[in-house]
Design an enzyme around this catalytic site. Structure first.
Site, PDB file in Angstrom:
ATOM      1  N   GLY A  87       0.887  -1.155  -0.023  1.00 29.60           N
ATOM      2  CA  GLY A  87       0.161  -0.006  -0.042  1.00 29.60           C
ATOM      3  C   GLY A  87       0.519   1.311   0.102  1.00 29.60           C
ATOM      4  O   GLY A  87       1.850   1.221  -0.633  1.00 29.60           O
ATOM      5  N   LEU A  88       0.476   2.298   0.628  1.00 30.93           N
ATOM      6  CA  LEU A  88       1.048   3.507   0.830  1.00 30.93           C
ATOM      7  C   LEU A  88       1.250   4.346  -0.703  1.00 30.93           C
ATOM      8  O   LEU A  88       2.263   4.772  -0.931  1.00 30.93           O
ATOM      9  CB  LEU A  88       2.307   3.340   1.484  1.00 30.93           C
ATOM     10  CG  LEU A  88       2.264   3.206   2.941  1.00 30.93           C
ATOM     11  CD1 LEU A  88       3.680   2.922   3.612  1.00 30.93           C
ATOM     12  CD2 LEU A  88       1.435   4.042   3.841  1.00 30.93           C
ATOM     13  N   CYS A  89       0.307   4.005  -1.407  1.00 32.61           N
ATOM     14  CA  CYS A  89       0.591   4.683  -2.998  1.00 32.61           C
ATOM     15  C   CYS A  89      -0.969   5.253  -3.319  1.00 32.61           C
ATOM     16  O   CYS A  89      -1.299   5.153  -4.366  1.00 32.61           O
ATOM     17  CB  CYS A  89       1.158   3.613  -3.772  1.00 32.61           C
ATOM     18  SG  CYS A  89       0.047   1.919  -3.885  1.00 32.61           S
ATOM     19  N   GLY A  90      -1.452   5.829  -2.214  1.00 36.68           N
ATOM     20  CA  GLY A  90      -2.710   6.631  -2.496  1.00 36.68           C
ATOM     21  C   GLY A  90      -3.720   5.657  -3.137  1.00 36.68           C
ATOM     22  O   GLY A  90      -4.026   4.725  -2.484  1.00 36.68           O
ATOM     23  N   PHE A  92      -3.944   4.186  -5.668  1.00 45.27           N
ATOM     24  CA  PHE A  92      -3.578   3.507  -6.815  1.00 45.27           C
ATOM     25  C   PHE A  92      -4.314   1.975  -6.953  1.00 45.27           C
ATOM     26  O   PHE A  92      -4.961   1.778  -7.975  1.00 45.27           O
ATOM     27  CB  PHE A  92      -2.039   3.007  -6.746  1.00 45.27           C
ATOM     28  CG  PHE A  92      -1.563   2.098  -7.621  1.00 45.27           C
ATOM     29  CD1 PHE A  92      -1.369   2.701  -9.027  1.00 45.27           C
ATOM     30  CD2 PHE A  92      -1.308   0.623  -7.433  1.00 45.27           C
ATOM     31  CE1 PHE A  92      -0.702   1.882 -10.036  1.00 45.27           C
ATOM     32  CE2 PHE A  92      -0.729  -0.027  -8.258  1.00 45.27           C
ATOM     33  CZ  PHE A  92      -0.354   0.570  -9.697  1.00 45.27           C
TER      34      PHE A  92
END
Length: 293
Positions: A87-90, A92
């Site tokens: 994760g940690l990709c908005g 996406f």
């Protein structure tokens, strides 16, 4: 009002988080450059190979007779979702899952209610998201992005091709993020199987090309079709990989900026709390001195 110790602890915590997000942004930027170079080099080859496949398949008996070109009544569907493992990709991964749900609702709503829409997930997040929504994940390929290569993606492509050829599915669609730039990713939904014939062939679009086959048409077409399908999926995975790093870089940049704004507010609260505490102590000292006098 929070105590000085509580505010000070929050400042330390936010500062640590900001250092992490800044480092993640730098790592994503470094990975993005390599991923962007890979997809820019792949696009022309994949596009030309796809055009050749569509032209040859639509104008060739061998292409039409291929098990990958057989158009059947759609009774069971496989969706190939390309997401990330982390994760940690908005938004996406969420955008791909939302696009898959919208695609199902628009085209396969009845089949979905009958449990005849299944998923092949490339990436952990896609598998988790579709499982939570009640869809069966036929196969999940995780860890591909750790050391991304054609060999790793080839296995997933061959699995989808085999399931279509043996009649397990009548339609296979591909959903992924296409890389445009660092801040923009475009959701693409493409027909993977059966092979889409060239709609412009012989209809005033691209010119009708007469290929010369060596050693023979059947052998060339039978080798070209599987290779083109594997390249098509590999291109989608490369697009998604570049998009992921771009999305993570943007998300971490925004997180770093948000942390900076939060630090400003926390320092202001800290100074006000400290000033109030000092003022209170002064008043107590003055009050004590007057009492003694």
């Amino acid at each position: 009002m929070a105590s000085l110790k509580e505010v000070r602890n929050r400042i330390v915590s936010v500062s640590s988080t900001q250092q992490i997000t800044r480092a993640m942004k730098m790592v994503a930027a470094a990975k993005l450059r390599r991923a962007q170079d890979n997809i820019i080099q792949m696009r022309p080859y994949a596009q030309k190979l796809g055009e050749m496949l569509a032209t040859v398949s639509s104008g060739s008996e061998t292409g039409s007779d291929s098990p990958f070109g057989q158009t059947r009544s759609v009774e069971k569907v496989l969706l190939i979702l390309v997401t990330s493992d982390r994760g940690l990709c908005g938004a996406f991964n969420t955008n791909v899952i939302k696009a898959a749900m919208a695609h199902i609702e628009a085209n396969y709503a009845d089949l979905a209610r009958q449990g005849k829409v299944e998923v092949l997930a490339i990436g952990k997040k896609g598998a988790e998201g579709m499982t939570r929504r009640g869809f069966k994940v036929n196969a999940a390929y995780q860890g591909i992005f750790t050391q991304l290569s054609f060999v790793a993606v080839k296995e997933a492509a061959e699995a989808a091709m085999a399931m279509f050829a043996n009649g397990q599915y009548d339609r296979v669609d591909l959903i992924f993020n296409e890389f445009k730039n660092v801040a923009t990713q475009i959701i693409r939904t493409e027909q993977f199987l059966p092979i889409a014939s060239d709609p412009a062939n012989g209809q005033g679009g691209r010119p009708n090309i007469n290929y010369t086959f060596e050693p023979d048409e059947e052998q060339i077409v039978n080798e070209l079709i599987p290779k083109s399908l594997k390249i098509q999926l590999y291109r989608a995975v490369l697009e998604s990989n570049a998009s992921e790093h771009g999305a993570r870089m943007t998300a971490m940049d925004k997180a770093t900026d948000n942390a900076q704004e939060l630090l400003k507010d926390l320092r202001l609260v800290y100074n006000r709390t400290r000033q109030a505490a000092i003022t209170k102590e002064i008043l107590e000292i003055v009050g004590g001195a007057e009492a003694l006098a």
